[in-house]
Design a protein around this motif. Sequence first.
Motif, PDB file in Angstrom:
ATOM      1  N   ALA A  71       0.828  -1.205   0.000  1.00 21.03           N
ATOM      2  CA  ALA A  71       0.000   0.000   0.000  1.00 21.03           C
ATOM      3  C   ALA A  71       0.865   1.259   0.000  1.00 21.03           C
ATOM      4  CB  ALA A  71      -0.933  -0.015   1.205  1.00 21.03           C
ATOM      5  N   ALA A  72       1.938   1.260   0.788  1.00 22.04           N
ATOM      6  CA  ALA A  72       2.829   2.420   0.815  1.00 22.04           C
ATOM      7  C   ALA A  72       3.553   2.589  -0.519  1.00 22.04           C
ATOM      8  CB  ALA A  72       3.842   2.280   1.953  1.00 22.04           C
ATOM      9  N   SER A  73       3.885   1.487  -1.181  1.00 24.17           N
ATOM     10  CA  SER A  73       4.568   1.573  -2.476  1.00 24.17           C
ATOM     11  C   SER A  73       3.651   2.163  -3.542  1.00 24.17           C
ATOM     12  CB  SER A  73       5.044   0.185  -2.904  1.00 24.17           C
ATOM     13  OG  SER A  73       5.943  -0.363  -1.953  1.00 24.17           O
ATOM     14  N   LEU A  74       2.385   1.780  -3.528  1.00 28.78           N
ATOM     15  CA  LEU A  74       1.435   2.354  -4.486  1.00 28.78           C
ATOM     16  C   LEU A  74       1.218   3.836  -4.219  1.00 28.78           C
ATOM     17  CD1 LEU A  74      -0.507   1.984  -6.824  1.00 28.78           C
ATOM     18  CD2 LEU A  74      -2.253   1.234  -5.194  1.00 28.78           C
ATOM     19  N   LEU A  75       1.159   4.215  -2.938  1.00 29.65           N
ATOM     20  CA  LEU A  75       1.005   5.627  -2.604  1.00 29.65           C
ATOM     21  C   LEU A  75       2.242   6.424  -3.016  1.00 29.65           C
ATOM     22  CD1 LEU A  75      -0.615   7.889  -1.320  1.00 29.65           C
ATOM     23  CD2 LEU A  75       0.316   7.223   0.904  1.00 29.65           C
ATOM     24  N   ALA A  76       3.422   5.842  -2.860  1.00 29.94           N
ATOM     25  CA  ALA A  76       4.644   6.525  -3.302  1.00 29.94           C
ATOM     26  C   ALA A  76       4.615   6.777  -4.802  1.00 29.94           C
ATOM     27  CB  ALA A  76       5.864   5.695  -2.917  1.00 29.94           C
ATOM     28  N   ALA A  77       4.128   5.811  -5.563  1.00 32.51           N
ATOM     29  CA  ALA A  77       4.018   6.007  -7.007  1.00 32.51           C
ATOM     30  C   ALA A  77       3.042   7.129  -7.334  1.00 32.51           C
ATOM     31  CB  ALA A  77       3.579   4.703  -7.678  1.00 32.51           C
ATOM     32  N   ARG A  78       1.974   7.249  -6.554  1.00 32.66           N
ATOM     33  CA  ARG A  78       1.021   8.339  -6.780  1.00 32.66           C
ATOM     34  C   ARG A  78       1.639   9.700  -6.483  1.00 32.66           C
ATOM     35  NH1 ARG A  78      -3.149   8.937  -9.376  1.00 32.66           N
ATOM     36  NH2 ARG A  78      -4.479   9.886  -7.808  1.00 32.66           N
ATOM     37  N   LEU A  79       2.377   9.790  -5.371  1.00 34.56           N
ATOM     38  CA  LEU A  79       2.896  11.078  -4.943  1.00 34.56           C
ATOM     39  C   LEU A  79       4.073  11.538  -5.789  1.00 34.56           C
ATOM     40  CD1 LEU A  79       2.811  10.696  -1.058  1.00 34.56           C
ATOM     41  CD2 LEU A  79       1.152  11.812  -2.517  1.00 34.56           C
ATOM     42  N   PHE A  80       4.982  10.621  -6.106  1.00 32.96           N
ATOM     43  CA  PHE A  80       6.227  11.004  -6.752  1.00 32.96           C
ATOM     44  C   PHE A  80       6.181  10.889  -8.274  1.00 32.96           C
ATOM     45  CE2 PHE A  80       7.551   9.461  -2.505  1.00 32.96           C
ATOM     46  CZ  PHE A  80       8.031  10.662  -2.013  1.00 32.96           C
ATOM     47  N   HIS A  81       5.204  10.164  -8.806  1.00 34.66           N
ATOM     48  CA  HIS A  81       5.141   9.993 -10.249  1.00 34.66           C
ATOM     49  C   HIS A  81       3.781  10.359 -10.827  1.00 34.66           C
ATOM     50  CE1 HIS A  81       6.277   8.473 -14.166  1.00 34.66           C
ATOM     51  NE2 HIS A  81       5.212   7.697 -14.200  1.00 34.66           N
ATOM     52  N   GLY A  82       2.723  10.251 -10.028  1.00 36.52           N
ATOM     53  CA  GLY A  82       1.397  10.567 -10.530  1.00 36.52           C
ATOM     54  C   GLY A  82       0.711   9.417 -11.220  1.00 36.52           C
ATOM     55  N   GLY A  83       1.010   8.187 -10.836  1.00 34.10           N
ATOM     56  CA  GLY A  83       0.376   7.032 -11.442  1.00 34.10           C
ATOM     57  C   GLY A  83      -1.066   6.875 -11.009  1.00 34.10           C
TER      58      GLY A  83
END
Length: 626
Positions: A351-363
Amino acid sequence: MGVERGAQAARARALAVLRIRSRALAVALLPAAVAVVLLAGRFSGHLGGSGWEIAPWIVTGVALIVLLAAAGVAVVVARARPAVSPTVPIAEDTAPDLYRMVRDLADRLDVPVPSAIALTPDCDSWLEDRTHPAHGPPRRSADALSGLLGIRGRPASRHQRAPVAPVLVVGSPFLWWMRVGELRAVLAPVVAGTGPSAHPDIAAARRFVRGLDAAVAVTSAPSHGPLTRPVLGGVRWVARLLLRSCRGHAEEMERGVAAAASERAQAVDYGLRIVAQEQVGLAYAGWDRLLTRVALPAWRMGRWPSRLDAGVVAALTELSRRDRLAEGFASRLGERPACDLLEEPGVVDQAASLLAARLFHGGPARPGPDWAPVGWHEYPDEVVDRKWRTDAARLHRVLNSLGVHHPTRPMPHPTHRPAPEAAGPTLERVLEYLTVVPAGGPGDGAPTGEGAHGDGTGASDAVGGPGHPAPGAGVPCAEESGAVDDEEGAVAGVRTAVLVAGLSAESEREETAVATTPGGGTGQGAGDRPVWDAALLPLFPLQPPRTGRELLVDHVTAMVCCAAMDTAGAAPGLDWLDGPSLMIKGERAVDLAPRVLALVERGDPVPLRTWLHHLGVRTEKPVRLV
């Protein structure tokens, strides 16, 4: 003593903020008070004359307008939703040991226990107040208005809910890298901040400032219509005026709160806190390296690593080994890691990895066909190999658009005419295009490569080896040599610029197509409440756009790696600190980058051709692309 001084300073600044709120209320009520006095004097007969007959009604009208405007500002501020950090909530039943540790820490510090715990994909920890009315059950407009204006209602009954403590937000890399004792020492000053947060004046001042900030954000949104935009512009002006008035007091209040919390936490694991702070800096370095070198290439390929926090442990361990710190970290890693405080660390990490992708890349907010998770054991084949072949395919598409022909391969017997190579993507095509032949070489500066020399030795033999003139060629003087170098640099620069322009345009078209693909998600938190605006993603971009040289170097490197994998038995690999890497006989190729730079920047293929010849890479063979 230091705790009391910090708390007193914070309370004094909080009272200053509340006084600004009271003054704003007084300014809004002043016309109404004047109207009441004038009306009372008019009807009591103390004010006479023709002028005094109409003055009370004019002032009353002004007072009504001011009261309506103040009520509108108050409603907007009360209903505006303050910014909430996007986090991964951790329920108590999924981390009972973590909650127990935080409760014990709060009891030892004699402060309120945080109401909940959440994780953020960043190397930081803080307290976040989520008790604003917009985040809780809806209240009546009158209650919201009176609460904002500071009008005290009836006292709360004993059955009403007590004020909720702030949420403890913990950086997820800390849980995986730090030991339990180190995490406890790092969180001690953060948890100690719940004490000042429980003070009524500080809590009220914070709510007032957050409400004003949220009102400015809401009224500044570009989605408002032409009719409401002027009205909201006035509200925005008032909110900004109040924010400017209380900005200095709010900053000093937060400094006082931080000082009081730090002083209170001095007695908790003081010696261990020094060691833990060193681990904070190391965790930040490894986390930043992992995101920029490892996660970012995967995100650009539509894949997101599902175990980023586990990867940071591997990255920091590798960093420690390279810095010759392995002995000191070996004994430390034998202690219990903080992630053991979670019941299912793998689920939380994902869950934290998916959130990191949202915050830092905008996925996208959820996995899908074009946004799938990838494990570390799948990373070389699913990300590295695919990335290289995709970049190589893009490079050859641009060469096709530029009309660059495929090279010809000479036949072994001198009487045979050269036959054209199969119309497939070859490394030789790239080398010939980027090569600039020095003066005195074949073709008067035309591009050359192995296809131009029957012995396959490349451009170095055409000039008698690197740095030497060809046999029988005259040695130019210093001025002529400088002119030749300038001419070669100009030729290399023109060809590089043309290729970079084509690659940039092709990359922008592909990124635009991906960005406009439906189903990207809007980033939702718990329930249906959005925690950030998807139009603003990524909130924290990792890297600025790549320069033209970096873009070309990446594509040429990808083509070299594809040729090495297809003709020399190399394999894609993952380096925890440097990201995608080429593995040759189980060893990472570390000397490829400067050779590619020599080709791209100076048009000199000699270092790269020597390297390829040593590995047995067949540059004339077509490679497999995506």
